[in-house]
Design a protein around this motif. Structure first.
Motif, PDB file in Angstrom:
ATOM      1  N   ASN A  47       0.855  -1.177   0.000  1.00 16.35           N
ATOM      2  CA  ASN A  47       0.000   0.000   0.000  1.00 16.35           C
ATOM      3  C   ASN A  47       0.899   1.237   0.000  1.00 16.35           C
ATOM      4  O   ASN A  47       2.111   1.131   0.193  1.00 16.35           O
ATOM      5  CB  ASN A  47      -0.979  -0.006   1.179  1.00 16.35           C
ATOM      6  CG  ASN A  47      -0.292   0.082   2.521  1.00 16.35           C
ATOM      7  OD1 ASN A  47       0.733   0.725   2.674  1.00 16.35           O
ATOM      8  ND2 ASN A  47      -0.836  -0.575   3.525  1.00 16.35           N
ATOM      9  N   LYS A  48       0.317   2.397  -0.248  1.00 20.47           N
ATOM     10  CA  LYS A  48       1.126   3.611  -0.394  1.00 20.47           C
ATOM     11  C   LYS A  48       1.968   3.913   0.839  1.00 20.47           C
ATOM     12  O   LYS A  48       3.140   4.267   0.731  1.00 20.47           O
ATOM     13  CB  LYS A  48       0.229   4.810  -0.709  1.00 20.47           C
ATOM     14  CG  LYS A  48      -0.286   4.821  -2.106  1.00 20.47           C
ATOM     15  CD  LYS A  48      -1.121   6.063  -2.366  1.00 20.47           C
ATOM     16  CE  LYS A  48      -1.684   6.007  -3.790  1.00 20.47           C
ATOM     17  NZ  LYS A  48      -2.472   7.215  -4.093  1.00 20.47           N
ATOM     18  N   LYS A  49       1.384   3.778   2.021  1.00 17.97           N
ATOM     19  CA  LYS A  49       2.106   4.132   3.246  1.00 17.97           C
ATOM     20  C   LYS A  49       3.307   3.220   3.475  1.00 17.97           C
ATOM     21  O   LYS A  49       4.424   3.694   3.676  1.00 17.97           O
ATOM     22  CB  LYS A  49       1.169   4.073   4.448  1.00 17.97           C
ATOM     23  CG  LYS A  49       1.836   4.487   5.736  1.00 17.97           C
ATOM     24  CD  LYS A  49       0.876   4.512   6.895  1.00 17.97           C
ATOM     25  CE  LYS A  49       1.578   5.002   8.143  1.00 17.97           C
ATOM     26  NZ  LYS A  49       0.676   5.086   9.279  1.00 17.97           N
ATOM     27  N   TYR A  72       2.379  -3.063  -7.491  1.00 21.88           N
ATOM     28  CA  TYR A  72       0.931  -2.876  -7.424  1.00 21.88           C
ATOM     29  C   TYR A  72       0.591  -2.366  -6.031  1.00 21.88           C
ATOM     30  O   TYR A  72       0.881  -3.033  -5.032  1.00 21.88           O
ATOM     31  CB  TYR A  72       0.197  -4.191  -7.686  1.00 21.88           C
ATOM     32  CG  TYR A  72      -1.310  -4.039  -7.652  1.00 21.88           C
ATOM     33  CD1 TYR A  72      -1.990  -3.504  -8.732  1.00 21.88           C
ATOM     34  CD2 TYR A  72      -2.027  -4.413  -6.532  1.00 21.88           C
ATOM     35  CE1 TYR A  72      -3.356  -3.347  -8.698  1.00 21.88           C
ATOM     36  CE2 TYR A  72      -3.403  -4.261  -6.482  1.00 21.88           C
ATOM     37  CZ  TYR A  72      -4.061  -3.721  -7.574  1.00 21.88           C
ATOM     38  OH  TYR A  72      -5.423  -3.569  -7.543  1.00 21.88           O
ATOM     39  N   LEU A  73       0.007  -1.161  -5.963  1.00 21.37           N
ATOM     40  CA  LEU A  73      -0.343  -0.574  -4.675  1.00 21.37           C
ATOM     41  C   LEU A  73      -1.850  -0.660  -4.455  1.00 21.37           C
ATOM     42  O   LEU A  73      -2.637  -0.232  -5.303  1.00 21.37           O
ATOM     43  CB  LEU A  73       0.108   0.883  -4.605  1.00 21.37           C
ATOM     44  CG  LEU A  73       1.610   1.112  -4.740  1.00 21.37           C
ATOM     45  CD1 LEU A  73       1.930   2.596  -4.679  1.00 21.37           C
ATOM     46  CD2 LEU A  73       2.388   0.350  -3.675  1.00 21.37           C
ATOM     47  N   GLU A  78     -11.368  -0.782   5.233  1.00 17.38           N
ATOM     48  CA  GLU A  78     -12.226  -1.978   5.227  1.00 17.38           C
ATOM     49  C   GLU A  78     -12.990  -2.132   3.924  1.00 17.38           C
ATOM     50  O   GLU A  78     -13.236  -3.237   3.466  1.00 17.38           O
ATOM     51  CB  GLU A  78     -13.203  -1.930   6.413  1.00 17.38           C
ATOM     52  CG  GLU A  78     -12.551  -2.145   7.755  1.00 17.38           C
ATOM     53  CD  GLU A  78     -11.882  -3.497   7.887  1.00 17.38           C
ATOM     54  OE1 GLU A  78     -12.474  -4.517   7.506  1.00 17.38           O
ATOM     55  OE2 GLU A  78     -10.731  -3.521   8.383  1.00 17.38           O
ATOM     56  N   GLU A  79     -13.381  -1.031   3.292  1.00 18.44           N
ATOM     57  CA  GLU A  79     -14.154  -1.111   2.055  1.00 18.44           C
ATOM     58  C   GLU A  79     -13.366  -1.712   0.893  1.00 18.44           C
ATOM     59  O   GLU A  79     -13.945  -2.080  -0.131  1.00 18.44           O
ATOM     60  CB  GLU A  79     -14.721   0.267   1.665  1.00 18.44           C
ATOM     61  CG  GLU A  79     -13.680   1.275   1.234  1.00 18.44           C
ATOM     62  CD  GLU A  79     -13.099   2.128   2.357  1.00 18.44           C
ATOM     63  OE1 GLU A  79     -12.602   3.219   2.056  1.00 18.44           O
ATOM     64  OE2 GLU A  79     -13.125   1.709   3.537  1.00 18.44           O
ATOM     65  N   GLY A 109       0.688  -4.478   5.200  1.00 21.05           N
ATOM     66  CA  GLY A 109       0.056  -3.504   6.050  1.00 21.05           C
ATOM     67  C   GLY A 109      -1.349  -3.305   5.532  1.00 21.05           C
ATOM     68  O   GLY A 109      -1.580  -3.351   4.336  1.00 21.05           O
ATOM     69  N   GLY A 110      -2.301  -3.129   6.420  1.00 23.60           N
ATOM     70  CA  GLY A 110      -3.667  -2.868   6.000  1.00 23.60           C
ATOM     71  C   GLY A 110      -4.284  -3.987   5.175  1.00 23.60           C
ATOM     72  O   GLY A 110      -4.222  -5.142   5.546  1.00 23.60           O
ATOM     73  N   VAL A 111      -4.869  -3.634   4.052  1.00 22.88           N
ATOM     74  CA  VAL A 111      -5.570  -4.579   3.187  1.00 22.88           C
ATOM     75  C   VAL A 111      -4.630  -5.660   2.672  1.00 22.88           C
ATOM     76  O   VAL A 111      -5.014  -6.812   2.527  1.00 22.88           O
ATOM     77  CB  VAL A 111      -6.259  -3.854   2.014  1.00 22.88           C
ATOM     78  CG1 VAL A 111      -6.885  -4.826   1.033  1.00 22.88           C
ATOM     79  CG2 VAL A 111      -7.303  -2.887   2.531  1.00 22.88           C
TER      80      VAL A 111
END
Length: 112
Positions: A47-49, A72-73, A78-79, A109-111
């Motif tokens: 992800n970007k972060k 691929y970012l 949650e969506e 991280g995240g999704v």
């Protein structure tokens, strides 16, 4: 370097976590020594972060080790935890002409 074995609750699956100083800078060498000699391409999914923190160094290390690298970012939230996002990632892998000897590396991280 330290290696920790993790056994899943089902008691059938086990994997290792390698803890090592400068592992991000050495990710290309690690990939080259652990992947098939036929592996020529790697897609980094992040992800970007997280990619903003570690992506440049990982990408440079992989390129220096002789890999063609694509990125691929994914978006966070949650969506974005749905099949449409997975479909988009799979489409990206297809468009990148990934083969079964190529690899995907997740900087998580995240999704992701």
């Amino acid at each position: 370097m330290k290696t920790v074995s993790v056994k899943l609750k089902d008691n059938f699956h086990e994997y290792e976590i390698v803890i090592q100083k400068d592992s991000i800078a050495e990710s290309g060498n690690w990939a080259r020594s652990n992947l098939s000699h036929d592996t020529s391409k790697i897609v980094i999914i992040s992800n970007k972060k997280v990619f903003g923190l570690y992506g440049k160094q990982v990408t440079e290390s992989l390129v220096d080790a002789g890999f063609e690298v694509h990125v691929y970012l994914m978006r966070d939230g949650e969506e974005f935890k749905n099949l449409r996002v997975l479909e988009s990632a799979l489409y990206f892998l297809s468009e990148s002409k990934m083969t079964r000897t190529d690899a995907v590396i997740a900087i998580v991280g995240g999704v992701v």
